[in-house]
Design a protein around this motif. Structure first.
Motif, PDB file in Angstrom:
ATOM      1  N   ALA A   1       4.294   3.550  -6.293  1.00 55.62           N
ATOM      2  CA  ALA A   1       4.411   2.981  -7.633  1.00 55.62           C
ATOM      3  C   ALA A   1       5.249   1.716  -7.613  1.00 55.62           C
ATOM      4  N   GLU A   2       6.331   1.722  -6.846  1.00 54.62           N
ATOM      5  CA  GLU A   2       7.191   0.547  -6.764  1.00 54.62           C
ATOM      6  C   GLU A   2       6.462  -0.628  -6.100  1.00 54.62           C
ATOM      7  N   ALA A   3       5.550  -0.319  -5.171  1.00 58.50           N
ATOM      8  CA  ALA A   3       4.789  -1.361  -4.492  1.00 58.50           C
ATOM      9  C   ALA A   3       3.636  -1.887  -5.335  1.00 58.50           C
ATOM     10  N   GLY A   4       3.424  -1.315  -6.516  1.00 62.56           N
ATOM     11  CA  GLY A   4       2.375  -1.795  -7.395  1.00 62.56           C
ATOM     12  C   GLY A   4       1.025  -1.147  -7.189  1.00 62.56           C
ATOM     13  N   CYS A   5       0.960  -0.040  -6.450  1.00 67.05           N
ATOM     14  CA  CYS A   5      -0.311   0.650  -6.229  1.00 67.05           C
ATOM     15  C   CYS A   5      -0.765   1.320  -7.526  1.00 67.05           C
ATOM     16  N   ALA A   6      -2.057   1.213  -7.819  1.00 71.25           N
ATOM     17  CA  ALA A   6      -2.594   1.803  -9.049  1.00 71.25           C
ATOM     18  C   ALA A   6      -2.806   3.291  -8.907  1.00 71.25           C
ATOM     19  N   GLN A   7      -3.041   3.769  -7.681  1.00 73.67           N
ATOM     20  CA  GLN A   7      -3.286   5.185  -7.462  1.00 73.67           C
ATOM     21  C   GLN A   7      -3.075   5.516  -5.992  1.00 73.67           C
ATOM     22  N   VAL A   8      -2.923   6.787  -5.697  1.00 74.43           N
ATOM     23  CA  VAL A   8      -2.851   7.271  -4.325  1.00 74.43           C
ATOM     24  C   VAL A   8      -3.813   8.440  -4.199  1.00 74.43           C
ATOM     25  N   TYR A   9      -4.292   8.685  -2.988  1.00 76.44           N
ATOM     26  CA  TYR A   9      -5.190   9.817  -2.792  1.00 76.44           C
ATOM     27  C   TYR A   9      -4.788  10.595  -1.538  1.00 76.44           C
ATOM     28  N   ALA A  10      -5.106  11.878  -1.537  1.00 77.77           N
ATOM     29  CA  ALA A  10      -4.853  12.756  -0.397  1.00 77.77           C
ATOM     30  C   ALA A  10      -6.170  13.393   0.011  1.00 77.77           C
TER      31      ALA A  10
END
Length: 420
Positions: free
Chosen positions: A358-367
């Motif tokens: 989130a701090e790096a500006g990513c809109a989403q993460v996936y696993a």
């Protein structure tokens, strides 16, 4: 998603009748005649009428715009005049010389509904591209570049993110110098790198090749020089990660240390894998692990993302968490040694990784996991974020969306790790 518009490659035709241009010229001529004809009429306010529509403040929109003009006197002035006639405010301007042409890059505040493409085309601009901007784009270019350089100097894992922020929406891939099983990677680039229209290739400071692709907009020599300077800075500084750690207290009262890791932790990470059961390794890597080094050299490299480790007071690594840059997307992955499972360690690492994303500006993460991996599913659900599930032949992909509220929430998990 951003709104992106492009004009035809050859720009507006010359020497032919342009209906839009003819209409614009006729309208301008009529307005000029009307202003002269009624130049002595009283102002609207004096007659008690409502103010003219142009006097009512309109909603404004921030835009980034890039257009190509001939490198000749008056070309830029014609663009600025055309924008001013439409009450467009030019907030910043950068020029990228290209020999006979110049690429002008603007940050604009325009009244909602303004047809920027037509205005610029009539003023001589070609290959015009527009994209919605936001408040982050208001920082002037030198300040932004210095900030990216400072981030890169602090953390080697910041280089791909810094390049993306420097060059706009693009895909960055790192190809190692040596592939799996010791085979040499095909192809190389000159020491100074190469620029081919929409593709930049640079030598990776860790070996191999960094490729930056932006299919919708060619790179300029100025952008190429900036990217090369940032990569050269990274190479001069060498391997580095921010110092710092966090203390994780388990329910039974014992303390673990959580910190950033890199390839210098390869031996300890390999030893942890050797203590893990085949089932734990299968859940993490979706199959047997024939060569742990092949995975760990990649996963621990700051070039591909960020890694957190949890370790005991004896410096024994018992868990690994990875945040991996995957083109335009971001993957999270976890592995916890069998003897330390079901104590909340994986969930704690996951919360910190998502905070970093989130701090790096990513809109989403996936696993990517298996439907039977209840521990990973529970950890993702424990984030308290909107989740999307996709499952096919037993493989489960869980995507967490990081909006502004969620990003603030996950930061409470402890983002002190990795800070200087």
């Amino acid at each position: 998603m951003s709104d992106v518009t492009n004009t035809p490659q050859d720009g507006p035709a010359h020497g032919r009748t342009d209906p839009a241009g003819l209409t614009g010229r006729c309208t301008a001529a009529f307005q000029a005649w009307w202003a002269r004809r009624h130049g002595h009429a009283p102002p609207a306010d004096d007659t008690g009428d409502a103010p003219p529509r142009s006097a009512v403040p309109a909603e404004s929109v921030l835009w980034r715009m890039r257009t190509t003009v001939k490198d000749e006197p008056g070309a830029l002035a014609a663009l600025c005049t055309a924008l001013a006639e439409r009450r467009v405010d030019i907030l910043s301007l950068q020029t990228h010389p290209l020999g006979e042409d110049t690429v002008d890059e603007f940050l604009l505040r325009a009244p909602a509904g303004t047809d920027l493409i037509t205005a610029v085309s009539l003023a001589g601009g070609t290959h015009t591209w527009t994209e919605r901007a936001d408040a982050h784009d208001l920082v002037d270019a030198p300040t932004r570049v210095l900030g990216l350089a400072a981030r890169t100097a602090t953390d080697a894992a910041e280089l791909p993110l810094a390049l993306r922020q420097l060059l706009g929406r693009c895909t960055i891939r790192s190809r190692p110098a040596v592939r799996a099983f010791g085979a040499a990677a095909a192809g190389t680039v000159p020491a100074e790198g190469s620029l081919e229209d929409t593709v930049i290739r640079l030598r990776d400071p860790e070996g191999g090749v960094l490729t930056v692709e932006r299919p919708y907009l060619p790179f300029t020599p100025t952008e190429f020089a900036r990217a090369r300077a940032l990569v050269e800075l990274d190479a001069r500084l060498g391997p580095r990660i921010p110092r710092g750690h966090d203390v994780l207290t388990l329910p039974e009262g014992s303390d673990l240390s959580v910190r950033r890791a890199d390839t210098r932790d390869l031996a300890a990470a390999r030893a942890m894998h050797e203590r893990c059961s085949p089932e734990t390794l299968r859940r993490r890597y979706h199959g047997p692990v024939g060569d742990a080094d092949r995975y760990l050299n990649h996963l621990l490299s700051p070039r591909f993302g960020r890694t957190l480790v949890a370790q005991t007071s004896a410096d024994r690594i018992i868990a690994l968490g990875h945040l991996l840059w995957d083109g335009d997307e971001t993957e999270v992955a976890l592995i916890v040694e069998d003897a330390w499972q079901r104590r909340g360690i994986g969930a704690e690492l996951l919360g910190r990784l998502v905070a970093m994303a989130a701090e790096a500006g990513c809109a989403q993460v996936y696993a990517v996991t298996q439907a039977s991996n209840t521990g990973m599913v529970a950890a993702m659900r424990g984030l308290g974020l909107p989740l999307d599930y996709q499952i096919e032949e037993g493989t489960l992909v869980i995507t967490a969306r990081l909006d502004s509220v969620a990003a603030h929430h996950v930061r409470e998990s402890g983002e002190r790790i990795g800070r200087s």
